[in-house]
Motif scaffolding. Structure first.
Motif, PDB file in Angstrom:
ATOM      1  N   HIS A  42       0.831  -1.216   0.000  1.00  0.00           N
ATOM      2  CA  HIS A  42       0.000   0.000   0.000  1.00  0.00           C
ATOM      3  C   HIS A  42       0.862   1.262   0.000  1.00  0.00           C
ATOM      4  O   HIS A  42       0.873   2.021   0.973  1.00  0.00           O
ATOM      5  N   ASP A  48      -3.781   3.202  -5.174  1.00  0.00           N
ATOM      6  CA  ASP A  48      -3.606   1.743  -5.232  1.00  0.00           C
ATOM      7  C   ASP A  48      -4.901   1.012  -5.596  1.00  0.00           C
ATOM      8  O   ASP A  48      -4.901   0.174  -6.516  1.00  0.00           O
ATOM      9  N   PRO A  49      -6.030   1.264  -4.896  1.00  0.00           N
ATOM     10  CA  PRO A  49      -7.263   0.573  -5.312  1.00  0.00           C
ATOM     11  C   PRO A  49      -7.725   0.939  -6.708  1.00  0.00           C
ATOM     12  O   PRO A  49      -8.305   0.107  -7.409  1.00  0.00           O
ATOM     13  N   VAL A  52      -5.862  -1.040  -9.433  1.00  0.00           N
ATOM     14  CA  VAL A  52      -6.281  -2.445  -9.431  1.00  0.00           C
ATOM     15  C   VAL A  52      -7.685  -2.577 -10.005  1.00  0.00           C
ATOM     16  O   VAL A  52      -7.952  -3.435 -10.853  1.00  0.00           O
ATOM     17  N   ALA A  53      -8.592  -1.713  -9.560  1.00  0.00           N
ATOM     18  CA  ALA A  53      -9.993  -1.814  -9.977  1.00  0.00           C
ATOM     19  C   ALA A  53     -10.162  -1.689 -11.484  1.00  0.00           C
ATOM     20  O   ALA A  53     -10.958  -2.411 -12.090  1.00  0.00           O
ATOM     21  N   ILE A  60     -14.710  -5.044  -7.416  1.00  0.00           N
ATOM     22  CA  ILE A  60     -13.935  -5.343  -6.214  1.00  0.00           C
ATOM     23  C   ILE A  60     -14.487  -4.500  -5.073  1.00  0.00           C
ATOM     24  O   ILE A  60     -14.743  -3.303  -5.232  1.00  0.00           O
ATOM     25  N   PHE A  62     -13.462  -2.950  -1.448  1.00  0.00           N
ATOM     26  CA  PHE A  62     -12.199  -2.614  -0.780  1.00  0.00           C
ATOM     27  C   PHE A  62     -12.424  -2.396   0.707  1.00  0.00           C
ATOM     28  O   PHE A  62     -13.360  -1.689   1.105  1.00  0.00           O
ATOM     29  N   ALA A  64     -11.258  -0.452   3.760  1.00  0.00           N
ATOM     30  CA  ALA A  64     -10.545   0.814   3.983  1.00  0.00           C
ATOM     31  C   ALA A  64     -10.719   1.238   5.430  1.00  0.00           C
ATOM     32  O   ALA A  64     -11.740   0.937   6.063  1.00  0.00           O
ATOM     33  N   SER A  83     -16.539   0.435  -1.068  1.00  0.00           N
ATOM     34  CA  SER A  83     -15.587   0.266   0.029  1.00  0.00           C
ATOM     35  C   SER A  83     -16.306  -0.094   1.327  1.00  0.00           C
ATOM     36  O   SER A  83     -17.439   0.338   1.568  1.00  0.00           O
ATOM     37  N   MET A 126     -10.557  -6.660  -1.803  1.00  0.00           N
ATOM     38  CA  MET A 126      -9.136  -6.339  -1.710  1.00  0.00           C
ATOM     39  C   MET A 126      -8.850  -5.705  -0.362  1.00  0.00           C
ATOM     40  O   MET A 126      -9.621  -4.871   0.124  1.00  0.00           O
ATOM     41  N   PHE A 128      -5.377  -4.277   2.177  1.00  0.00           N
ATOM     42  CA  PHE A 128      -3.962  -3.928   2.260  1.00  0.00           C
ATOM     43  C   PHE A 128      -3.472  -4.266   3.667  1.00  0.00           C
ATOM     44  O   PHE A 128      -3.657  -3.477   4.602  1.00  0.00           O
ATOM     45  N   SER A 133      -0.513   3.387   4.743  1.00  0.00           N
ATOM     46  CA  SER A 133       0.113   3.681   3.457  1.00  0.00           C
ATOM     47  C   SER A 133       1.264   4.652   3.649  1.00  0.00           C
ATOM     48  O   SER A 133       1.075   5.745   4.193  1.00  0.00           O
TER      49      SER A 133
END
Length: 463
Positions: A42, A48-49, A52-53, A60, A62, A64, A83, A126, A128, A133
């Protein structure tokens, strides 16, 4: 799900603009059907998301941290992006939403239940597992939450669900810079059911073992340095002499760059243990060489180009100058039409945060707004004055291509200026230039010898 129905296509375009290259190694691995838990490092917060998404076909969800959901506007954005809040002890003890330990456990138990239900519907989540981060080339200690969620979901279905874990390395080559590169490096999946026997004996031991396997799978898909000094040295070597250390580099792929970065970092570790004096000499010589280049306003590439034969130099200079002269009107047109929306995102990001890992996502979101608004307003203004849709359409279609051309033109102009400085130095201070070239040759010799010694040692270990 607003993100996937409305925003995903826009974010895909924005990311393709923001990054010069956004490459996925073994892209089929990122399309593994659910139920799937993606675990990644992360380094770049909300970026980052997003990266990927946009590269996975299926939606996906997430996980968070809950602090993102405290602001009503940010909460709406996070929920529209599919999320799910996860409550960390440090957030609820110091943030606006204070919870007792019992309330914290109950909240996260409910979140785990939502994840289990999502997996039951063959969904993808997903997480992390570093839990925070930080924009460094590191992999911080992993929390066991990802493993506990995966094991709990499988245990609820007697380990017959078929849940897999996909380790995903996210590598940025210059994360705060517009038109830099990003490299996604997914690995083979982990079958959670393989931990069934251990889980039945000791759930905590199973979570620890699964977390350790995730860590090992992530480490081999990342460039990891131990501290800032090591990171600085490895990046100096990569950026200055990478083409010499990796002459077979394929410019169409980022994988070669990733491999070079890992090899340089591993080489530093090797010489730190086996030949520290050689490592110290490389560090000292390289630092002095780059310092002198900065003082002179030069680059290594410009200095190297100055060594070419006068005839070759003159021919290249004439062609480059001609391209710059002929391209100047297009550059000026593109710069005028794109300067304000181009500059505003970086200005907003620098004022909005001092945290390096937030700069890129703020620039991305701001850029989506500034360019969209600027292009619409400029197009409306042109139509107002011309009252001709043909000219208006041509103008609108010209904005983005000429903007990219202006950026490329500026980069070429900077390169040309550096080369002219190098040529002037060759003419006016030949002794200083000769000293710089000797210093450069000595560094290349040191790096070449170090590379050969390291590769020989690695070959011997494998044998």
């Amino acid at each position: 799900m607003l993100f996937y129905t409305v925003m995903k296509p826009l974010v895909q375009v924005a990311l393709r603009v923001f990054f010069r290259q956004l490459e996925v190694r073994n892209p089929k691995r990122l399309q593994v059907p659910g139920p799937l838990l993606i675990v990644g490092n992360h380094p770049n917060t909300l970026m980052d998301p997003l990266v990927v998404a946009v590269n996975r076909r299926d939606p996906i969800a997430f996980l968070a941290k809950s602090t993102f959901f405290q602001n009503p506007i940010l909460k709406a954005i996070m929920e529209s992006g599919n999320s799910i809040p996860i409550y960390r002890r440090q957030d609820v003890e110091t943030g606006a939403e204070k919870l007792t330990p019992e309330q914290l456990a109950a909240q996260n138990e409910a979140i785990f239940g939502r994840c289990y239900d999502y997996f039951d519907r063959r969904g993808t989540i997903m997480i992390f597992p570093e839990g925070t981060s930080v924009q460094e080339r590191r992999l911080r200690p992993l929390k066991t939450g990802a493993a506990r969620i995966a094991l709990g979901a499988e245990a609820r279905r007697n380990f017959q669900m078929g849940l897999q874990i996909l380790p995903l390395g996210i590598n940025y080559f210059d994360p705060q810079r517009f038109r830099s590169d990003a490299f996604l490096n997914p690995g083979p999946t982990i079958r959670v059911a393989d931990y069934a026997d251990l889980y039945r004996q000791d759930p905590e031991a199973a979570a620890d073992a699964l977390t350790e396997e995730i860590r090992q799978r992530l480490e081999v898909r990342l460039v990891i340095t131990r501290d800032a000094a090591e990171d600085e040295l490895s990046q100096q070597v990569e950026r200055t002499f990478g083409s010499h250390l990796n002459p077979d580099d394929d410019p169409t792929t980022l994988y070669d760059n990733f491999q070079l970065s890992r090899t340089v970092q591993q080489g530093i570790l090797y010489f730190e243990q086996h030949a520290p004096a050689r490592l110290a000499e490389v560090r000292e010589q390289l630092s002095a060489y780059l310092s002198e280049l900065r003082q002179l306003g030069l680059t290594d590439e410009a200095l190297e180009s100055g060594r070419q034969r006068p005839g070759t130099r003159l021919s290249r200079a004439a062609k480059a100058t001609l391209r710059l002269v002929l391209g100047f009107p297009v550059y000026l047109y593109g710069a005028i039409n794109n300067y304000l929306p181009y500059k505003l995102p970086s200005m907003v990001a620098r004022r909005a945060t001092k945290d390096a890992e937030f700069v890129a996502p703020i620039m991305l979101v701001t850029g989506m707004l500034t360019f969209s608004l600027a292009y619409v307003l400029q197009t409306m203004l042109v139509h107002h004055f011309t009252q001709d849709w043909r000219w208006t359409t041509l103008y609108a279609l010209s904005l983005a291509p000429t903007g990219f051309y202006a950026l490329s033109y500026w980069n070429n102009l900077e390169t040309r200026v550096h080369r002219l400085r190098a040529l002037r130095l060759f003419r006016r201070e030949p002794a200083r230039t000769a000293g710089l070239l000797r210093q450069r040759g000595h560094i290349l010799q040191l790096l070449g010898e170090a590379r050969a010694a390291y590769l020989a040692a690695r070959t011997a270990q494998r044998a």
